[in-house]
Design a protein around this motif. Sequence first.
Motif, PDB file in Angstrom:
ATOM      1  N   GLN A  45      16.055  26.917 -17.009  1.00 26.59           N
ATOM      2  CA  GLN A  45      15.969  26.800 -15.555  1.00 26.59           C
ATOM      3  C   GLN A  45      16.693  25.532 -15.108  1.00 26.59           C
ATOM      4  N   TYR A  46      17.422  25.675 -13.995  1.00 26.27           N
ATOM      5  CA  TYR A  46      18.090  24.507 -13.419  1.00 26.27           C
ATOM      6  C   TYR A  46      18.111  24.642 -11.901  1.00 26.27           C
ATOM      7  N   ASP A  47      17.594  23.643 -11.240  1.00 22.82           N
ATOM      8  CA  ASP A  47      17.597  23.599  -9.774  1.00 22.82           C
ATOM      9  C   ASP A  47      16.979  24.864  -9.175  1.00 22.82           C
ATOM     10  N   TRP A 123      28.833  25.010 -19.676  1.00 26.09           N
ATOM     11  CA  TRP A 123      28.663  25.234 -18.237  1.00 26.09           C
ATOM     12  C   TRP A 123      28.258  23.948 -17.526  1.00 26.09           C
ATOM     13  N   SER A 124      27.466  23.121 -18.182  1.00 28.73           N
ATOM     14  CA  SER A 124      27.064  21.844 -17.582  1.00 28.73           C
ATOM     15  C   SER A 124      28.284  20.966 -17.332  1.00 28.73           C
ATOM     16  N   LEU A 125      29.241  21.011 -18.253  1.00 29.81           N
ATOM     17  CA  LEU A 125      30.476  20.249 -18.088  1.00 29.81           C
ATOM     18  C   LEU A 125      31.250  20.724 -16.863  1.00 29.81           C
ATOM     19  N   VAL A 131      22.112  17.436 -17.341  1.00 32.55           N
ATOM     20  CA  VAL A 131      21.436  18.070 -18.478  1.00 32.55           C
ATOM     21  C   VAL A 131      19.988  17.608 -18.611  1.00 32.55           C
ATOM     22  N   ASN A 132      19.678  16.457 -18.056  1.00 29.47           N
ATOM     23  CA  ASN A 132      18.295  15.971 -18.119  1.00 29.47           C
ATOM     24  C   ASN A 132      17.377  16.719 -17.159  1.00 29.47           C
ATOM     25  N   ALA A 133      17.972  17.484 -16.228  1.00 25.66           N
ATOM     26  CA  ALA A 133      17.178  18.241 -15.260  1.00 25.66           C
ATOM     27  C   ALA A 133      17.020  19.707 -15.667  1.00 25.66           C
ATOM     28  N   ILE A 134      17.638  20.095 -16.775  1.00 24.70           N
ATOM     29  CA  ILE A 134      17.489  21.462 -17.279  1.00 24.70           C
ATOM     30  C   ILE A 134      16.095  21.614 -17.887  1.00 24.70           C
ATOM     31  N   LYS A 146      21.264  18.511 -24.700  1.00 25.83           N
ATOM     32  CA  LYS A 146      21.563  17.111 -24.379  1.00 25.83           C
ATOM     33  C   LYS A 146      22.438  16.475 -25.455  1.00 25.83           C
ATOM     34  N   LYS A 147      22.138  16.771 -26.706  1.00 27.83           N
ATOM     35  CA  LYS A 147      22.895  16.191 -27.817  1.00 27.83           C
ATOM     36  C   LYS A 147      24.346  16.655 -27.789  1.00 27.83           C
TER      37      LYS A 147
END
Length: 202
Positions: A45-47, A123-125, A131-134, A146-147
């Motif tokens: 989940q994101y946002d 996709w984050s890129l 990534v800390n909010a995923i 994150k890694k």
Amino acid sequence: MKLSKFIRVSTIFMICMVLLSNIIGATMPEKIKIITEKEAINTVQYDGNNISVHRLRIEGSNNVTYCLEINRHYPSGHSFTMSTDMNEKLNNILAAGYPNKSARELNLDNDNQAYFATQIAIWSLFQGYDVNAIKSQNTKILEAIKKIYTGGVAAKYNSIFQSRIYKTSDESVQDVVVISYDDLTIEEQVESMESEYPPQEG
């Protein structure tokens, strides 16, 4: 005994160099056909939105393939042509993710989880996700995302696999990146070679 050990080490070194040259020098096809697996591997989940990942497959190939644009459709039997586009930031993410890093190195349970984490990092890129909010109930996958992302942004790793971007004529479908990848890892191939060339006594 020392001579035997030296010969064995030298043989393994030469095998590794041959395998590396084969992987790096592998020829990427000009055209490919890609299908998408129906079942999603996992979801984060994101946002407030669910983000699911489906694995891509190239017909007649084991090469690993990732989507680049989350807002476009997955391919469904589309033909793709190799592009001249290059993206250093993407290459750095790929170097930090699967298959350059194994599921074990990413502290994950299997290759599907490693593929999933790498796709989310890609996709984050491109989307600028934090990534800390995923969010996910699987903390190991979150840590792997994150890694991969932070390792890629920091350009911490070099990839031994060749990769290329491919595009299709249907603009509603995502571009993809293909990583040239053999069924066996280098370590597995070396182990196989070692069994064929056991150390000699003397």
